[in-house]
Design a protein around this motif. Structure first.
Motif, mmCIF file in Angstrom:
data_model
loop_
_atom_site.group_PDB
_atom_site.id
_atom_site.type_symbol
_atom_site.label_atom_id
_atom_site.label_comp_id
_atom_site.label_asym_id
_atom_site.label_seq_id
_atom_site.Cartn_x
_atom_site.Cartn_y
_atom_site.Cartn_z
ATOM 1 N N ILE A 229 0.826 -1.220 0.000
ATOM 2 C CA ILE A 229 0.000 0.000 0.000
ATOM 3 C C ILE A 229 0.859 1.270 0.000
ATOM 4 N N LEU A 230 2.185 1.069 0.043
ATOM 5 C CA LEU A 230 3.077 2.218 0.106
ATOM 6 C C LEU A 230 2.938 3.133 -1.115
ATOM 7 N N GLU A 231 2.810 2.517 -2.283
ATOM 8 C CA GLU A 231 2.706 3.318 -3.500
ATOM 9 C C GLU A 231 1.455 4.199 -3.474
ATOM 10 N N SER A 232 0.342 3.580 -3.021
ATOM 11 C CA SER A 232 -0.900 4.357 -3.021
ATOM 12 C C SER A 232 -0.831 5.501 -2.016
ATOM 13 N N LEU A 233 -0.160 5.269 -0.882
ATOM 14 C CA LEU A 233 -0.027 6.344 0.094
ATOM 15 C C LEU A 233 0.833 7.479 -0.472
ATOM 16 N N ASN B 186 2.845 12.807 3.669
ATOM 17 C CA ASN B 186 4.196 12.707 4.230
ATOM 18 C C ASN B 186 4.257 11.380 4.968
ATOM 19 N N LEU B 187 4.989 10.444 4.394
ATOM 20 C CA LEU B 187 4.915 9.076 4.898
ATOM 21 C C LEU B 187 6.150 8.688 5.705
ATOM 22 N N THR B 188 5.905 8.166 6.904
ATOM 23 C CA THR B 188 6.982 7.576 7.701
ATOM 24 C C THR B 188 6.659 6.105 7.936
ATOM 25 N N ASP C 13 16.019 1.356 0.392
ATOM 26 C CA ASP C 13 16.667 2.431 -0.360
ATOM 27 C C ASP C 13 15.743 2.984 -1.449
ATOM 28 N N TRP C 14 15.032 2.077 -2.089
ATOM 29 C CA TRP C 14 14.085 2.465 -3.156
ATOM 30 C C TRP C 14 12.997 3.380 -2.591
ATOM 31 N N CYS C 15 12.453 2.989 -1.423
ATOM 32 C CA CYS C 15 11.360 3.757 -0.827
ATOM 33 C C CYS C 15 11.833 5.139 -0.385
ATOM 34 N N ILE C 16 13.050 5.189 0.127
ATOM 35 C CA ILE C 16 13.604 6.488 0.543
ATOM 36 C C ILE C 16 13.751 7.388 -0.694
ATOM 37 N N ALA C 17 14.225 6.787 -1.800
ATOM 38 C CA ALA C 17 14.361 7.555 -3.044
ATOM 39 C C ALA C 17 13.006 8.041 -3.555
ATOM 40 N N LYS C 18 11.944 7.301 -3.207
ATOM 41 C CA LYS C 18 10.593 7.695 -3.648
ATOM 42 C C LYS C 18 9.961 8.719 -2.694
ATOM 43 N N GLY C 19 10.692 9.066 -1.642
ATOM 44 C CA GLY C 19 10.194 10.143 -0.777
ATOM 45 C C GLY C 19 9.647 9.704 0.567
ATOM 46 N N ALA C 20 9.737 8.406 0.877
ATOM 47 C CA ALA C 20 9.253 7.952 2.181
ATOM 48 C C ALA C 20 10.390 8.067 3.206
ATOM 49 N N ASN C 21 9.998 8.301 4.457
ATOM 50 C CA ASN C 21 10.953 8.276 5.551
ATOM 51 C C ASN C 21 10.863 6.868 6.156
ATOM 52 N N VAL C 22 11.935 6.084 6.053
ATOM 53 C CA VAL C 22 11.858 4.680 6.486
ATOM 54 C C VAL C 22 12.746 4.449 7.703
ATOM 55 N N LEU C 23 12.137 4.048 8.811
ATOM 56 C CA LEU C 23 12.873 3.758 10.036
ATOM 57 C C LEU C 23 12.818 2.255 10.297
ATOM 58 N N THR C 24 13.930 1.551 10.002
ATOM 59 C CA THR C 24 13.984 0.127 10.332
ATOM 60 C C THR C 24 14.631 -0.034 11.702
ATOM 61 N N SER C 25 14.590 -1.252 12.241
ATOM 62 C CA SER C 25 15.069 -1.521 13.602
ATOM 63 C C SER C 25 14.493 -0.504 14.591
ATOM 64 N N THR C 26 13.260 -0.147 14.349
ATOM 65 C CA THR C 26 12.600 0.873 15.165
ATOM 66 C C THR C 26 11.218 0.373 15.581
#
Lengths: 159, 412
Positions: free
Chosen positions: B156-160, B166-168, B191-204
């Motif tokens: 659903i990331l693409e649709s958001l 502003n997606l985290t 890395d792809w999602c970050i390049a698409k403008g999402a803020n991605v927090l793993t190990s979180t």
């Protein structure tokens, strides 16, 4: 009598006229990467194998589709993707163990051989009769199906 | 024969159709917990993007499909099953009796133990109703926190993003889709999602969801607080079996079924996301919760219910295909490896990755692919053929991208 594509690799010279005809007729471009039939080239054996969907009777792609977008064309026996219904989820592309349903990122839909509505361009374009469109009983698709039937998924399709 | 199916997802619908095909005279009743038009959860992401209307999510398109196949659809929840009296009690109090029962009740989303997930503005993305809520709140410029970067979170990331939010993304594991991708693949998706403008927090991990200044506020374990107009919780699903409490039906993380899709209780079968069935190649039993397994289960269960024979069931193959904001990935079988040879090619710059795993007998047992959309089905074909790869093994170890050639070379 329903017809199906008969492929005889012995006669194939690897000229890829079939790929060009298919992509032009279906996608409007001469681009083998958009073709629904693909010629595999085994240069070490000097062998060329045109390869496309066998339109299996209980088709994995059709069964796996979550929105009923792949339906049977009763006239030709082809399993046809309805573009208006396909959402592009790609489940069919992993469900088909032959790898003959592929996702087209340009359209957001999947593409597969639909026998061109009963007059396949690949067969017409083939200069050596490696691809012919003949009575279903005479085709060698059985070989491909037999191989798949030995798989677990094949047992399911034959159920 | 009087067949009752609990559930109207892919497993239930395919089972109903197969029962009708194999038993033209039988009575078939399908109980749907979500309205009278069975739909596919797989289509929800495309409803979210606006690519399709709600009707586009329906599993079958002909309006009279169920009527014309004499499949009675009851739109009610099931509150109880009594296997001694062979009855199913509905939430409206009605009772439905059966000769043979198929439980295809699917899965239900789990809520992690995070305080505040019952607040207004926190939604799952599982049902069509959830989707309507997300569409309402995920408007341009709004702050959205996606808890969980599993399959559903990713799809659903693409649709958001397309909605201009502003997606985290907050994911507890060290990578995206950890159950479908290894470190390399999961990190490439990140890395792809970050390049698409999402803020991605793993190990979180999210530690709480509170309200502040008329908005939601998601606190994570680093101590940071992320403002949100909408929180989407997609942290996994579990088998939907609460209504079976009090029965003798054996369960682990899913209803245990044998190779004929029978539970341990007479005349009760199970299929799909709620069932724990034989897994291909692993010598084990698993809940897959995937579309191909659901339809395969539904079909074979129904054949068994009508007394037909499907031969020895060799188990369903775990496989997934995922489109994360345009990056297509697929996983098959035992991609973690089983102690045999493995090979991978990585092209981080162009987002291409392929990994193959073989067993000691040179059979392909698992694969991961990233950035590839052509002929990926051949991987399934090669794994399920269960044949040694012969000379093709050396070729694949040299270049694992030649999977389609290997398939055609071995089968033609």
């Amino acid at each position: 009598m329903q017809k199906s594509l008969h492929i005889n690799p012995e006669l194939c010279t690897g000229c890829v006229q079939c790929e060009l005809a298919c992509s032009y007729d279906n996608e409007g471009v001469f681009n083998p990467s958009k073709s629904r039939i693909k010629v595999f080239k085994f240069h070490d054996e000097g062998r060329f194998v045109p390869y496309t969907c066998t339109q299996c009777s209980d088709a994995w792609c059709q069964q796996a589709c979550p929105v009923d977008a792949i339906t049977l064309d009763a006239a030709t026996g082809a399993k046809v993707v309805n573009d208006a219904t396909c959402v592009g989820c790609k489940v069919c592309t992993i469900a088909c163990p032959f790898g003959t349903v592929n996702y087209n990122a340009d359209t957001g839909k999947v593409i597969k051989c639909d026998l061109c509505g009963g007059d396949p361009e690949c067969a017409k374009a083939c200069p050596t009769d490696a691809i012919t469109f003949i009575d279903a009983n005479w085709t060698g698709l059985g070989k491909m199906r037999d191989w798949a039937m030995k798989t677990d998924a094949g047992a399911q399709a034959g159920a | 024969m009087n067949y009752v199916i609990i559930g109207a997802g892919p497993a239930g619908v395919v089972a109903a159709e197969t029962l009708r095909k194999n038993d033209p005279e039988g009575d078939i009743t399908m109980i749907s917990g979500e309205g009278a038009s069975p739909y596919s959860r797989m289509a929800i992401p495309y409803f979210l993007t606006g690519k399709i209307e709600e009707s586009g999510t329906h599993l079958r398109k002909a309006k009279d499909h169920y009527d014309s196949n004499s499949i009675k659809v009851i739109a009610e929840n099931v509150s109880k099953v009594d296997t001694k009296k062979s009855t199913v009690t509905l939430s409206n109090g009605d009772s439905v009796s059966y000769d043979k029962l198929l439980i295809a009740s699917g899965a239900t989303p789990v809520k992690p133990p995070v305080p505040g997930l019952d607040r207004v503005g926190v939604h799952h993305c599982w049902t069509l109703e959830d989707a309507h809520n997300i569409v309402k709140h995920a408007v341009k410029g709004s702050d959205v926190v996606l808890m969980g970067a599993g399959f559903i979170g990713c799809i659903i990331l693409e649709s958001l993003l397309a909605r201009g939010v502003n997606l985290t993304v907050v994911e507890a594991e060290d990578r995206m889709v950890p159950r479908m991708m290894n470190q390399i693949g999961g990190t490439m998706i990140k890395d792809w999602c970050i390049a698409k403008g999402a803020n991605v927090l793993t190990s979180t991990r999210a530690t709480s969801v509170d309200e502040a200044d008329g908005k939601l506020a998601v606190t994570v374990d680093s101590g940071d607080v992320i403002p949100a107009d909408l929180v989407v919780v997609a942290t996994g699903v579990k088998s939907n079996t609460d209504f079976l409490d009090g029965t003798d039906i054996k369960m682990e993380d899913g209803i245990l079924i044998d190779d004929h899709f029978r539970t341990n209780v007479d005349n009760v079968y199970a299929a799909g996301d709620c069932a724990k069935g034989r897994e291909f190649n692993s010598d084990g039993w698993a809940v897959h919760a995937i579309q191909p397994t659901a339809t395969e289960h539904g079909r074979i269960a129904a054949v068994n219910m009508t007394g037909g024979d499907c031969g020895q069931y060799r188990g369903s193959l775990s496989m997934n295909v995922l489109d994360t904001a345009g990056l297509v990935t697929a996983s098959f079988g035992q991609w973690e490896g089983v102690g045999g040879d493995g090979v991978e090619t990585v092209d981080k710059d162009n987002f291409r990755y392929m990994r193959l795993e073989f067993d000691k007998d040179d059979m392909l047992v698992g694969a991961l692919s990233l950035g590839r959309t052509d002929q990926v089905g051949c991987i399934r074909g090669l794994i399920q053929a269960r044949k040694p790869m012969g000379k093709w093994k050396a070729r694949l170890l040299e270049d694992p991208n030649r999977i389609a050639e290997a398939y055609v070379g071995l089968s033609q």
